[in-house]
Structures are given as C-alpha cells and as structure tokens.
Design an enzyme around this catalytic site. Structure first.
Site, PDB file in Angstrom:
ATOM      1  N   ASP A  38       0.820  -1.215   0.000  1.00  0.00           N
ATOM      2  CA  ASP A  38       0.000   0.000   0.000  1.00  0.00           C
ATOM      3  C   ASP A  38       0.855   1.267   0.000  1.00  0.00           C
ATOM      4  O   ASP A  38       1.978   1.268   0.499  1.00  0.00           O
ATOM      5  CB  ASP A  38      -0.903  -0.029   1.256  1.00  0.00           C
ATOM      6  CG  ASP A  38      -2.019   0.994   1.158  1.00  0.00           C
ATOM      7  OD1 ASP A  38      -2.350   1.426   0.038  1.00  0.00           O
ATOM      8  OD2 ASP A  38      -2.562   1.365   2.212  1.00  0.00           O
ATOM      9  N   GLY A  39       0.258   2.331  -0.529  1.00  0.00           N
ATOM     10  CA  GLY A  39       0.899   3.648  -0.449  1.00  0.00           C
ATOM     11  C   GLY A  39       1.530   4.119  -1.747  1.00  0.00           C
ATOM     12  O   GLY A  39       2.147   5.185  -1.784  1.00  0.00           O
ATOM     13  N   TRP A  43       2.542   8.053  -2.404  1.00  0.00           N
ATOM     14  CA  TRP A  43       3.979   8.273  -2.625  1.00  0.00           C
ATOM     15  C   TRP A  43       4.186   9.101  -3.888  1.00  0.00           C
ATOM     16  O   TRP A  43       4.952  10.063  -3.900  1.00  0.00           O
ATOM     17  CB  TRP A  43       4.668   6.908  -2.738  1.00  0.00           C
ATOM     18  CG  TRP A  43       6.141   6.927  -2.956  1.00  0.00           C
ATOM     19  CD1 TRP A  43       7.114   6.968  -2.007  1.00  0.00           C
ATOM     20  CD2 TRP A  43       6.815   6.878  -4.226  1.00  0.00           C
ATOM     21  NE1 TRP A  43       8.365   6.951  -2.601  1.00  0.00           N
ATOM     22  CE2 TRP A  43       8.198   6.894  -3.969  1.00  0.00           C
ATOM     23  CE3 TRP A  43       6.393   6.819  -5.555  1.00  0.00           C
ATOM     24  CZ2 TRP A  43       9.154   6.840  -4.978  1.00  0.00           C
ATOM     25  CZ3 TRP A  43       7.343   6.778  -6.571  1.00  0.00           C
ATOM     26  CH2 TRP A  43       8.703   6.786  -6.269  1.00  0.00           C
ATOM     27  N   ASN A  86     -10.571  -3.247  -6.365  1.00  0.00           N
ATOM     28  CA  ASN A  86      -9.756  -2.267  -7.096  1.00  0.00           C
ATOM     29  C   ASN A  86     -10.294  -1.952  -8.498  1.00  0.00           C
ATOM     30  O   ASN A  86      -9.859  -0.984  -9.132  1.00  0.00           O
ATOM     31  CB  ASN A  86      -8.291  -2.721  -7.197  1.00  0.00           C
ATOM     32  CG  ASN A  86      -7.527  -2.572  -5.899  1.00  0.00           C
ATOM     33  OD1 ASN A  86      -6.588  -3.305  -5.617  1.00  0.00           O
ATOM     34  ND2 ASN A  86      -7.901  -1.596  -5.074  1.00  0.00           N
ATOM     35  N   ARG A 206       2.077  -4.307   6.629  1.00  0.00           N
ATOM     36  CA  ARG A 206       1.287  -3.307   5.900  1.00  0.00           C
ATOM     37  C   ARG A 206       1.975  -1.956   6.005  1.00  0.00           C
ATOM     38  O   ARG A 206       2.002  -1.341   7.078  1.00  0.00           O
ATOM     39  CB  ARG A 206      -0.136  -3.197   6.429  1.00  0.00           C
ATOM     40  CG  ARG A 206      -0.889  -2.097   5.681  1.00  0.00           C
ATOM     41  CD  ARG A 206      -2.372  -2.217   5.674  1.00  0.00           C
ATOM     42  NE  ARG A 206      -2.880  -1.323   4.633  1.00  0.00           N
ATOM     43  CZ  ARG A 206      -4.059  -1.408   4.069  1.00  0.00           C
ATOM     44  NH1 ARG A 206      -4.880  -2.345   4.416  1.00  0.00           N
ATOM     45  NH2 ARG A 206      -4.426  -0.556   3.130  1.00  0.00           N
ATOM     46  N   SER A 214      -8.165  -4.953   4.705  1.00  0.00           N
ATOM     47  CA  SER A 214      -8.572  -4.695   3.321  1.00  0.00           C
ATOM     48  C   SER A 214      -8.920  -5.976   2.551  1.00  0.00           C
ATOM     49  O   SER A 214      -8.513  -6.139   1.394  1.00  0.00           O
ATOM     50  CB  SER A 214      -7.486  -3.911   2.574  1.00  0.00           C
ATOM     51  OG  SER A 214      -7.266  -2.678   3.193  1.00  0.00           O
TER      52      SER A 214
HETATM   53  C1  FPP Z   1      -2.213  -0.083  -3.243  1.00  0.00           C
HETATM   54  O1  FPP Z   1      -1.671   1.218  -3.145  1.00  0.00           O
HETATM   55  C2  FPP Z   1      -1.549  -0.754  -4.339  1.00  0.00           C
HETATM   56  C3  FPP Z   1      -2.175  -1.323  -5.394  1.00  0.00           C
HETATM   57  C4  FPP Z   1      -3.631  -1.346  -5.560  1.00  0.00           C
HETATM   58  C5  FPP Z   1      -1.390  -1.910  -6.485  1.00  0.00           C
HETATM   59  C6  FPP Z   1      -0.214  -2.728  -6.047  1.00  0.00           C
HETATM   60  C7  FPP Z   1       0.576  -3.045  -7.213  1.00  0.00           C
HETATM   61  C8  FPP Z   1       1.910  -2.964  -7.268  1.00  0.00           C
HETATM   62  C9  FPP Z   1       2.778  -2.646  -6.126  1.00  0.00           C
HETATM   63  C10 FPP Z   1       2.546  -3.209  -8.578  1.00  0.00           C
HETATM   64  C11 FPP Z   1       3.471  -4.350  -8.527  1.00  0.00           C
HETATM   65  C12 FPP Z   1       2.813  -5.637  -8.604  1.00  0.00           C
HETATM   66  C13 FPP Z   1       3.168  -6.587  -9.476  1.00  0.00           C
HETATM   67  C14 FPP Z   1       2.594  -7.933  -9.334  1.00  0.00           C
HETATM   68  C15 FPP Z   1       4.072  -6.343 -10.573  1.00  0.00           C
HETATM   69  P1  FPP Z   1      -2.596   2.442  -3.505  1.00  0.00           P
HETATM   70  O2  FPP Z   1      -2.547   2.657  -4.965  1.00  0.00           O
HETATM   71  O3  FPP Z   1      -3.948   2.203  -2.947  1.00  0.00           O
HETATM   72  O4  FPP Z   1      -1.885   3.612  -2.780  1.00  0.00           O
HETATM   73  P2  FPP Z   1      -2.636   4.769  -1.965  1.00  0.00           P
HETATM   74  O5  FPP Z   1      -3.310   4.086  -0.796  1.00  0.00           O
HETATM   75  O6  FPP Z   1      -1.518   5.656  -1.546  1.00  0.00           O
HETATM   76  O7  FPP Z   1      -3.591   5.424  -2.898  1.00  0.00           O
END
Ligand code: FPP
Length: 262
Positions: A38-39, A43, A86, A206, A214
């Site tokens: 997450d994040g 970021w 998602n 996490r 989640s």
């Molecule tokens: C949650 O952070 C992250 C995701 C929904 C996507 C995770 C995917 C990757 C790390 C890409 C790599 C994976 C593979 C298998 C190549 P967020 O987008 O919700 O962040 P936020 O909470 O800051 O909005």
C-alpha cells in the site's frame, strides 16, 4: 543467485549466509510473510507525479523484496497486488496495473525461475484478460517444479470471495451426496481456499500507515502477527523487511493458549 541483489548490496554469498545464520539464531524466521503493498498512489502524489508512477516504483520494490525474502529463507511470500474492489478505480489506472502485471511476468519470470522461485497466483484469475490468464498459466507452469520460495501474487483477490467460492464448492459436494455437512472441518475449508497447501502467514506487513486488512487473506490471518509502518511501499527496503522479521522474533505467539512459562 540474485546477481543484482548481491551486487547492489555489495555483500558476498558467505556474508549473506552468515547473516542468515545470525537471524535464525535470534529466533524463528517466519515461514510465510504476507504484504499489503500500500501507499503507491500517495507516494507518487507527494512527488507531484501521477499515481501510476507510484505503481511502477512499487513493482521495483516488489522485485527487491522477493529477492531479499528468498535469500533470507522465507518459504512463502504473499503480495496483494489487486483486490476484487480495485476495479472501482479509474479505467486508466486499472489498465496500467494490468499492463504492469503482464510486463512483470514477461521480464521477471526467467530470473525468478533461475532462482528456484515458484510463482503462484491467488484470486479470481478467470476474471482477468485472456492474454494475462495465459501468461499467468505459463509462468505457473514454468516454475511449477521449483523448490525454493513460493511467490504468491494476489490478483483480482478478495478474502470474502475466496471463502465464498470454497463454501460453494463444499455445498456442491454435499448436494451431490459426496459428503455430509458435519464432515466439513476447518482443514477442509482451508483445502478449498486459493492458498491450499500453503502454511498460514506468520507475519503480515502493511506499509503506508493504514491499519486494516482490506479483505486480504481473511481466513488465513487468524493468528498472524501484524507489522505496520508509515513507510510507503515504494520506499520499503530489504532493511525494513529485516526489521519486521526481527520484531516478529520478539513476539510471544500463544495461538489462544498459554506459554509453558506462564
Ligand atoms: C495499493 O496502493 C496498491 C495497489 C492497488 C497496487 C499494487 C501493485 C503494485 C505494487 C505493482 C506491482 C505488482 C506486481 C505484481 C508487478 P494504492 O494505490 O492504494 O496507494 P494509496 O493508498 O496511496 O492510494
């Protein structure tokens, strides 16, 4: 060997095995680590960049953490890449993520294979594009015989959906007269989950400051130790992984019982 990991960290194989021995001497190393990556979005936003920039950086972090966990001797690493919820995100972000998963399989599978990593996907894989489904099937097939770390990637995954499909399978068996309802045990339910055959996670990491599950591995996390940090996933390093493991080694796990000394 993970060439890039060793060259980047400038450590030799023997230094690495000494470090592993020291870690093992300090306490149990988690057999199964689960990570909610997450994040990424926050970021990227903090840097004035689009959220997708964060996902790309998150994929790089995943590469590093896979190598580190495998070198440490973790048996299973589960990473939450895309939840059943998602799909609610903007279409461009969803298609970017799908492309990222596809590129990851194209670019990483040979190195994972050379390092004896067995890749496994959990989630409703049938709900993904046919191209991605084929790449996933190929990657799983290519690494099926590997005996090293299992990399469990959760894509189109939901803990509630996972339990629901297990219940449906069992109900069908009961309806077909293959078993009685009172033959349903916790073990049997576990055997009908996507994670069948894998140990439950010992440690859940996490990042990003949010304190929730989640919809990740709801059944499997029953007695998992949590390690939460404010660090965003793209900034998460093998040193943080080590910190989480060392913290885990100091935990008093009782699984609802009492320790002998108490
Ligand atoms: C949650 O952070 C992250 C995701 C929904 C996507 C995770 C995917 C990757 C790390 C890409 C790599 C994976 C593979 C298998 C190549 P967020 O987008 O919700 O962040 P936020 O909470 O800051 O909005």
């Amino acid at each position: 060997m993970w060439k890039k990991w060793f060259s980047k960290k400038n450590v030799s194989v023997s230094q690495n095995s000494q470090a592993n021995q020291a870690l093992a001497d300090a306490g149990p190393v988690p057999r199964h680590i689960a990570v909610i990556m997450d994040g990424n979005g926050r970021w990227a936003r903090q840097k004035g960049c689009p959220r997708t920039f964060g996902h790309r950086a998150g994929a790089e972090t995943l590469r590093e953490i896979v190598k580190a966990a495998s070198e440490i001797g973790v048996e299973v690493l589960s990473a939450y890449a895309f939840s059943t919820e998602n799909w609610k995100r903007p279409a461009e972000e969803v298609s970017f993520l799908m492309r990222l998963f596809s590129d990851y399989l194209d670019n990483e599978i040979n190195e994972l294979d050379e390092n004896n990593v067995k890749i496994r996907f959990i989630g409703n894989i049938g709900g993904l594009s046919l191209v991605l489904q084929n790449k996933i099937a190929k990657a799983q097939q290519q690494t099926a015989g590997n005996t090293g770390m299992v990399l469990n990637l959760a894509v189109n995954y939901g803990g509630r959906a996972e339990i629901t499909q297990a219940v449906c399978q069992l109900a069908e068996k009961v309806q077909a007269g293959q078993m009685r309802p009172d033959e349903i045990t916790e073990e049997l339910i576990g055997n009908h989950l996507y994670t069948s055959g894998l140990p439950d996670p010992d440690l859940l990491i996490r990042p990003s400051g949010d304190c929730r599950i989640s919809n990740f591995l709801l059944w499997q996390l029953a007695y998992t130790e949590f390690w939460l940090t404010d660090i965003q996933w793209p900034d998460f390093t093998p040193a943080h992984l080590l910190e989480a493991i060392q913290d885990f080694q100091r935990r008093d796990r009782r699984f609802g019982g009492l320790n002998k000394s108490k």
